[in-house]
Design a protein around this motif. Structure first.
Motif, short mmCIF file in Angstrom:
data_model
loop_
_atom_site.label_atom_id
_atom_site.label_comp_id
_atom_site.label_asym_id
_atom_site.label_seq_id
_atom_site.Cartn_x
_atom_site.Cartn_y
_atom_site.Cartn_z
N HIS A 157 21.94 -20.77 19.83
CA HIS A 157 21.78 -19.83 20.94
C HIS A 157 20.31 -19.53 21.17
O HIS A 157 19.47 -19.75 20.30
CB HIS A 157 22.53 -18.52 20.66
N ILE A 158 20.02 -19.03 22.36
CA ILE A 158 18.68 -18.54 22.69
C ILE A 158 18.83 -17.20 23.38
O ILE A 158 19.92 -16.84 23.87
CB ILE A 158 17.93 -19.52 23.62
N VAL A 159 17.76 -16.44 23.41
CA VAL A 159 17.75 -15.16 24.11
C VAL A 159 16.80 -15.28 25.29
O VAL A 159 15.63 -15.61 25.12
CB VAL A 159 17.31 -14.01 23.18
N LYS A 160 17.34 -15.04 26.48
CA LYS A 160 16.55 -15.14 27.69
C LYS A 160 16.71 -13.85 28.50
O LYS A 160 17.83 -13.49 28.89
CB LYS A 160 16.98 -16.34 28.54
N ASP A 161 15.61 -13.16 28.71
CA ASP A 161 15.62 -11.89 29.44
C ASP A 161 16.63 -10.91 28.85
O ASP A 161 17.36 -10.21 29.56
CB ASP A 161 15.95 -12.13 30.92
N GLY A 162 16.67 -10.86 27.52
CA GLY A 162 17.58 -9.96 26.83
C GLY A 162 19.03 -10.40 26.80
O GLY A 162 19.90 -9.69 26.29
N HIS A 163 19.30 -11.58 27.32
CA HIS A 163 20.67 -12.11 27.40
C HIS A 163 20.85 -13.24 26.40
O HIS A 163 20.07 -14.20 26.38
CB HIS A 163 20.94 -12.59 28.83
N LEU A 164 21.87 -13.12 25.55
CA LEU A 164 22.15 -14.14 24.54
C LEU A 164 22.92 -15.29 25.20
O LEU A 164 24.00 -15.08 25.77
CB LEU A 164 22.99 -13.54 23.41
N ILE A 165 22.36 -16.48 25.12
CA ILE A 165 22.98 -17.66 25.72
C ILE A 165 23.37 -18.63 24.62
O ILE A 165 22.52 -19.15 23.90
CB ILE A 165 22.03 -18.36 26.72
N TYR A 166 24.66 -18.87 24.47
CA TYR A 166 25.15 -19.82 23.47
C TYR A 166 25.14 -21.22 24.08
O TYR A 166 26.14 -21.71 24.62
CB TYR A 166 26.57 -19.45 23.04
N PHE A 167 24.01 -21.91 23.94
CA PHE A 167 23.95 -23.26 24.50
C PHE A 167 24.82 -24.23 23.72
O PHE A 167 25.23 -25.29 24.24
CB PHE A 167 22.50 -23.76 24.56
N ALA A 168 25.16 -23.88 22.46
CA ALA A 168 26.03 -24.75 21.67
C ALA A 168 27.43 -24.86 22.29
O ALA A 168 28.13 -25.85 22.07
CB ALA A 168 26.14 -24.24 20.23
N ARG A 169 27.83 -23.84 23.05
CA ARG A 169 29.12 -23.94 23.75
C ARG A 169 29.11 -25.12 24.71
O ARG A 169 30.08 -25.89 24.80
CB ARG A 169 29.36 -22.66 24.57
#
Length: 244
Positions: free
Chosen positions: A62-74
């Motif tokens: 996952h990464i955090v972008k603009d305070g939003h957690l994005i699970y790129f592994a999904r």
């Protein structure tokens, strides 16, 4: 930030995927005339998906972008497993006839496009993300059209038992797959109507049913069909031997 409860949910998901992989591996030792590639597809799906979610359970993926957690592994999971699910459904529809490669590759291409536009949407600011989300939904509708028009016609042209099995598996997958864009748009990636923990939980429950659940339903049905006489001109064993 990833919450501890999310990690527990993700660990549970990985365990379910491992159990599913074991079941399909064991079934493959007694194929009951079902082609080997059906078991291979069913096995790869939970192995790949479990590995992707394992990375998230360990605090990766996952990464955090603009305070939003994005699970790129999904998306790494979906870009492999969802095309395989479509291939499994398509080969079920084409069980006793030559495989239409145009339909197979068309489904895979539309699905990859759908997943990649979803990832771009997750990484994009508003309102651009809704453009990418809409493109992904358009690809999703194309996939549904191919399933319910082209694949349904192919399945119906063979025998009533196979057609009934296809309708059941296609309906099952369709209902579950409509949940993905719905959860995405109401969750933190979209309107933010659900919490991060709820989003993680739902994106674990939904894939369990749409991956392991679908493969259990599909394979168990194929094992029954290939194990008894069906069809208009002969039994399923002769038909399955002709297409292997």
């Amino acid at each position: 930030m990833q919450y501890p409860i999310e990690q527990q949910i993700l660990w549970g998901y990985a365990a379910v995927m491992a159990a599913g992989a074991v079941i399909f591996a064991v079934w493959s030792f007694n194929r009951k005339q079902v082609p080997r590639y059906e078991y291979l597809i069913a096995f790869i799906i939970p192995v790949w998906s479990g590995a992707a979610y394992l990375s998230m359970a360990m605090g990766q993926g996952h990464i955090v972008k603009d305070g939003h957690l994005i699970y790129f592994a999904r998306y790494l999971d979906w870009i492999v497993t969802t095309p395989l699910l479509l291939v499994a459904l398509a080969t079920t529809a084409m069980s006793t006839v030559p495989k239409d490669r145009v339909i197979l590759w068309g489904l895979v291409a539309a699905d990859v496009f759908m997943i990649l536009t979803g990832l771009i949407a997750d990484l994009s600011p508003r309102p651009e993300q809704y453009v990418w989300y809409s493109l992904g939904c358009a690809a999703f509708l194309i996939i549904m059209y191919v399933i319910w028009v082209h694949l349904r016609i192919i399945a119906r042209s063979q025998n009533p038992s196979l057609y009934k099995h296809f309708l059941m598996t296609a309906s099952y997958l369709t209902v579950l797959w409509f949940g993905y864009p719905t959860l995405w748009i109401i969750g933190p990636s979209g309107f933010g109507w659900t919490s991060q923990v709820t989003d993680t939980l739902m994106f674990c429950l939904l894939p369990i049913f749409s991956k392991v659940g679908f493969s259990l339903l599909d394979l168990s049905g194929l094992r029954r069909l290939h194990g008894r006489p069906v069809g208009k001109k002969g039994n399923s064993r002769k038909q399955s031997a002709a297409v292997r």
